[in-house]
Design a protein around this motif. Sequence first.
Motif, PDB file in Angstrom:
ATOM      1  N   THR A  86       7.297  -3.440  -7.024  1.00 30.92           N
ATOM      2  CA  THR A  86       6.563  -3.897  -5.847  1.00 30.92           C
ATOM      3  C   THR A  86       7.126  -3.246  -4.583  1.00 30.92           C
ATOM      4  O   THR A  86       6.372  -2.828  -3.701  1.00 30.92           O
ATOM      5  CB  THR A  86       6.628  -5.431  -5.738  1.00 30.92           C
ATOM      6  OG1 THR A  86       6.109  -5.996  -6.946  1.00 30.92           O
ATOM      7  CG2 THR A  86       5.825  -5.934  -4.569  1.00 30.92           C
ATOM      8  N   GLY A  87       8.446  -3.141  -4.508  1.00 25.92           N
ATOM      9  CA  GLY A  87       9.066  -2.466  -3.370  1.00 25.92           C
ATOM     10  C   GLY A  87       8.682  -1.002  -3.302  1.00 25.92           C
ATOM     11  O   GLY A  87       8.407  -0.464  -2.227  1.00 25.92           O
ATOM     12  N   PHE A  88       8.669  -0.339  -4.454  1.00 23.67           N
ATOM     13  CA  PHE A  88       8.240   1.064  -4.522  1.00 23.67           C
ATOM     14  C   PHE A  88       6.810   1.202  -4.008  1.00 23.67           C
ATOM     15  O   PHE A  88       6.512   2.094  -3.205  1.00 23.67           O
ATOM     16  CB  PHE A  88       8.338   1.564  -5.964  1.00 23.67           C
ATOM     17  CG  PHE A  88       7.708   2.912  -6.193  1.00 23.67           C
ATOM     18  CD1 PHE A  88       8.358   4.075  -5.817  1.00 23.67           C
ATOM     19  CD2 PHE A  88       6.458   3.009  -6.784  1.00 23.67           C
ATOM     20  CE1 PHE A  88       7.776   5.318  -6.022  1.00 23.67           C
ATOM     21  CE2 PHE A  88       5.870   4.245  -6.995  1.00 23.67           C
ATOM     22  CZ  PHE A  88       6.524   5.401  -6.619  1.00 23.67           C
ATOM     23  N   ALA A  89       5.928   0.314  -4.459  1.00 20.30           N
ATOM     24  CA  ALA A  89       4.527   0.378  -4.029  1.00 20.30           C
ATOM     25  C   ALA A  89       4.412   0.150  -2.528  1.00 20.30           C
ATOM     26  O   ALA A  89       3.645   0.840  -1.851  1.00 20.30           O
ATOM     27  CB  ALA A  89       3.693  -0.648  -4.788  1.00 20.30           C
ATOM     28  N   GLY A  90       5.173  -0.801  -1.996  1.00 17.89           N
ATOM     29  CA  GLY A  90       5.126  -1.058  -0.563  1.00 17.89           C
ATOM     30  C   GLY A  90       5.580   0.133   0.259  1.00 17.89           C
ATOM     31  O   GLY A  90       4.942   0.508   1.253  1.00 17.89           O
ATOM     32  N   VAL A  91       6.674   0.749  -0.158  1.00 19.64           N
ATOM     33  CA  VAL A  91       7.182   1.926   0.567  1.00 19.64           C
ATOM     34  C   VAL A  91       6.186   3.072   0.484  1.00 19.64           C
ATOM     35  O   VAL A  91       5.899   3.743   1.482  1.00 19.64           O
ATOM     36  CB  VAL A  91       8.564   2.348   0.012  1.00 19.64           C
ATOM     37  CG1 VAL A  91       8.975   3.721   0.526  1.00 19.64           C
ATOM     38  CG2 VAL A  91       9.617   1.309   0.362  1.00 19.64           C
ATOM     39  N   MET A  92       5.632   3.312  -0.687  1.00 18.65           N
ATOM     40  CA  MET A  92       4.687   4.413  -0.847  1.00 18.65           C
ATOM     41  C   MET A  92       3.384   4.146  -0.097  1.00 18.65           C
ATOM     42  O   MET A  92       2.755   5.077   0.410  1.00 18.65           O
ATOM     43  CB  MET A  92       4.411   4.668  -2.330  1.00 18.65           C
ATOM     44  CG  MET A  92       5.627   5.184  -3.083  1.00 18.65           C
ATOM     45  SD  MET A  92       6.392   6.626  -2.313  1.00 18.65           S
ATOM     46  CE  MET A  92       5.241   7.883  -2.750  1.00 18.65           C
ATOM     47  N   MET A  93       2.973   2.872  -0.011  1.00 20.82           N
ATOM     48  CA  MET A  93       1.778   2.552   0.771  1.00 20.82           C
ATOM     49  C   MET A  93       2.014   2.832   2.248  1.00 20.82           C
ATOM     50  O   MET A  93       1.136   3.387   2.928  1.00 20.82           O
ATOM     51  CB  MET A  93       1.382   1.089   0.564  1.00 20.82           C
ATOM     52  CG  MET A  93       0.731   0.821  -0.762  1.00 20.82           C
ATOM     53  SD  MET A  93       0.302  -0.903  -0.947  1.00 20.82           S
ATOM     54  CE  MET A  93      -1.058  -1.033   0.186  1.00 20.82           C
ATOM     55  N   ILE A  94       3.167   2.440   2.739  1.00 25.61           N
ATOM     56  CA  ILE A  94       3.468   2.697   4.145  1.00 25.61           C
ATOM     57  C   ILE A  94       3.531   4.203   4.394  1.00 25.61           C
ATOM     58  O   ILE A  94       2.976   4.709   5.379  1.00 25.61           O
ATOM     59  CB  ILE A  94       4.772   1.985   4.563  1.00 25.61           C
ATOM     60  CG1 ILE A  94       4.528   0.468   4.566  1.00 25.61           C
ATOM     61  CG2 ILE A  94       5.256   2.466   5.913  1.00 25.61           C
ATOM     62  CD1 ILE A  94       5.774  -0.356   4.746  1.00 25.61           C
ATOM     63  N   PHE A  95       4.177   4.947   3.497  1.00 24.99           N
ATOM     64  CA  PHE A  95       4.235   6.405   3.618  1.00 24.99           C
ATOM     65  C   PHE A  95       2.833   7.017   3.602  1.00 24.99           C
ATOM     66  O   PHE A  95       2.478   7.823   4.465  1.00 24.99           O
ATOM     67  CB  PHE A  95       5.080   6.991   2.482  1.00 24.99           C
ATOM     68  CG  PHE A  95       4.983   8.480   2.353  1.00 24.99           C
ATOM     69  CD1 PHE A  95       5.638   9.309   3.250  1.00 24.99           C
ATOM     70  CD2 PHE A  95       4.219   9.056   1.351  1.00 24.99           C
ATOM     71  CE1 PHE A  95       5.531  10.689   3.144  1.00 24.99           C
ATOM     72  CE2 PHE A  95       4.111  10.425   1.236  1.00 24.99           C
ATOM     73  CZ  PHE A  95       4.774  11.244   2.136  1.00 24.99           C
ATOM     74  N   GLY A  96       2.026   6.655   2.607  1.00 26.14           N
ATOM     75  CA  GLY A  96       0.673   7.200   2.507  1.00 26.14           C
ATOM     76  C   GLY A  96      -0.202   6.809   3.687  1.00 26.14           C
ATOM     77  O   GLY A  96      -1.013   7.607   4.167  1.00 26.14           O
ATOM     78  N   GLY A  97      -0.035   5.583   4.175  1.00 20.44           N
ATOM     79  CA  GLY A  97      -0.807   5.139   5.322  1.00 20.44           C
ATOM     80  C   GLY A  97      -0.454   5.897   6.596  1.00 20.44           C
ATOM     81  O   GLY A  97      -1.333   6.272   7.370  1.00 20.44           O
ATOM     82  N   VAL A  98       0.832   6.131   6.799  1.00 17.21           N
ATOM     83  CA  VAL A  98       1.258   6.898   7.975  1.00 17.21           C
ATOM     84  C   VAL A  98       0.733   8.332   7.886  1.00 17.21           C
ATOM     85  O   VAL A  98       0.268   8.902   8.884  1.00 17.21           O
ATOM     86  CB  VAL A  98       2.792   6.866   8.125  1.00 17.21           C
ATOM     87  CG1 VAL A  98       3.279   7.878   9.149  1.00 17.21           C
ATOM     88  CG2 VAL A  98       3.254   5.467   8.506  1.00 17.21           C
ATOM     89  N   MET A  99       0.761   8.914   6.708  1.00 15.44           N
ATOM     90  CA  MET A  99       0.228  10.273   6.553  1.00 15.44           C
ATOM     91  C   MET A  99      -1.283  10.297   6.794  1.00 15.44           C
ATOM     92  O   MET A  99      -1.795  11.248   7.390  1.00 15.44           O
ATOM     93  CB  MET A  99       0.547  10.823   5.159  1.00 15.44           C
ATOM     94  CG  MET A  99       2.029  11.061   4.917  1.00 15.44           C
ATOM     95  SD  MET A  99       2.748  12.239   6.063  1.00 15.44           S
ATOM     96  CE  MET A  99       3.728  11.183   7.082  1.00 15.44           C
ATOM     97  N   ALA A 100      -1.997   9.257   6.358  1.00 18.19           N
ATOM     98  CA  ALA A 100      -3.436   9.186   6.623  1.00 18.19           C
ATOM     99  C   ALA A 100      -3.704   9.023   8.118  1.00 18.19           C
ATOM    100  O   ALA A 100      -4.678   9.571   8.639  1.00 18.19           O
ATOM    101  CB  ALA A 100      -4.056   8.040   5.834  1.00 18.19           C
ATOM    102  N   ILE A 101      -2.842   8.278   8.811  1.00 16.11           N
ATOM    103  CA  ILE A 101      -2.981   8.149  10.264  1.00 16.11           C
ATOM    104  C   ILE A 101      -2.813   9.513  10.921  1.00 16.11           C
ATOM    105  O   ILE A 101      -3.589   9.888  11.810  1.00 16.11           O
ATOM    106  CB  ILE A 101      -1.958   7.130  10.814  1.00 16.11           C
ATOM    107  CG1 ILE A 101      -2.350   5.713  10.374  1.00 16.11           C
ATOM    108  CG2 ILE A 101      -1.851   7.217  12.328  1.00 16.11           C
ATOM    109  CD1 ILE A 101      -1.292   4.669  10.651  1.00 16.11           C
TER     110      ILE A 101
END
Length: 139
Positions: free
Chosen positions: A19-34
């Motif tokens: 779950t922590g891995f998914a949260g970190v990767m979501m934040i990373f992917g979201g920032v890159m999409a921004i």
Amino acid sequence: MPRHGARSSGEGAWVAGWTGFAGVMMIFGGVMAIFQGIAAIAKDNDVFVVTHDYAYTFNLTSWGWIHLVLGVLVVLAGAAVFGGALWARLTGILLAGLAMIANFMWLPYQPVWAIVLIAVDAFVIWALCIGAGRRARTD
């Protein structure tokens, strides 16, 4: 034979890890999409080269706004995933799926970067799906 309390604490660590891995990767992917969205909105013709041989074409500025809004939602859902709530994980799966589709449609503009973000979203979906349902094996 391990005690029931010891087994559940190990299982909790497994769930927290994915779950922590998914949260970190979501934040990373979201920032890159921004960043993708900002680049497409601000300098769409100077930054991106549009190929006209694809079966689909879209207005680049519109896709910039879609990536910007989707990126913000993914970052917020990624932060919520750290709480471990079921709704946050389900929202994360849904938003990661939408981000995969958006990045697939982004292929004509930034093919390598779109493939990287598709892979990140696939890992996020996998981690969110496997995180809560996985049981520790005891032999």
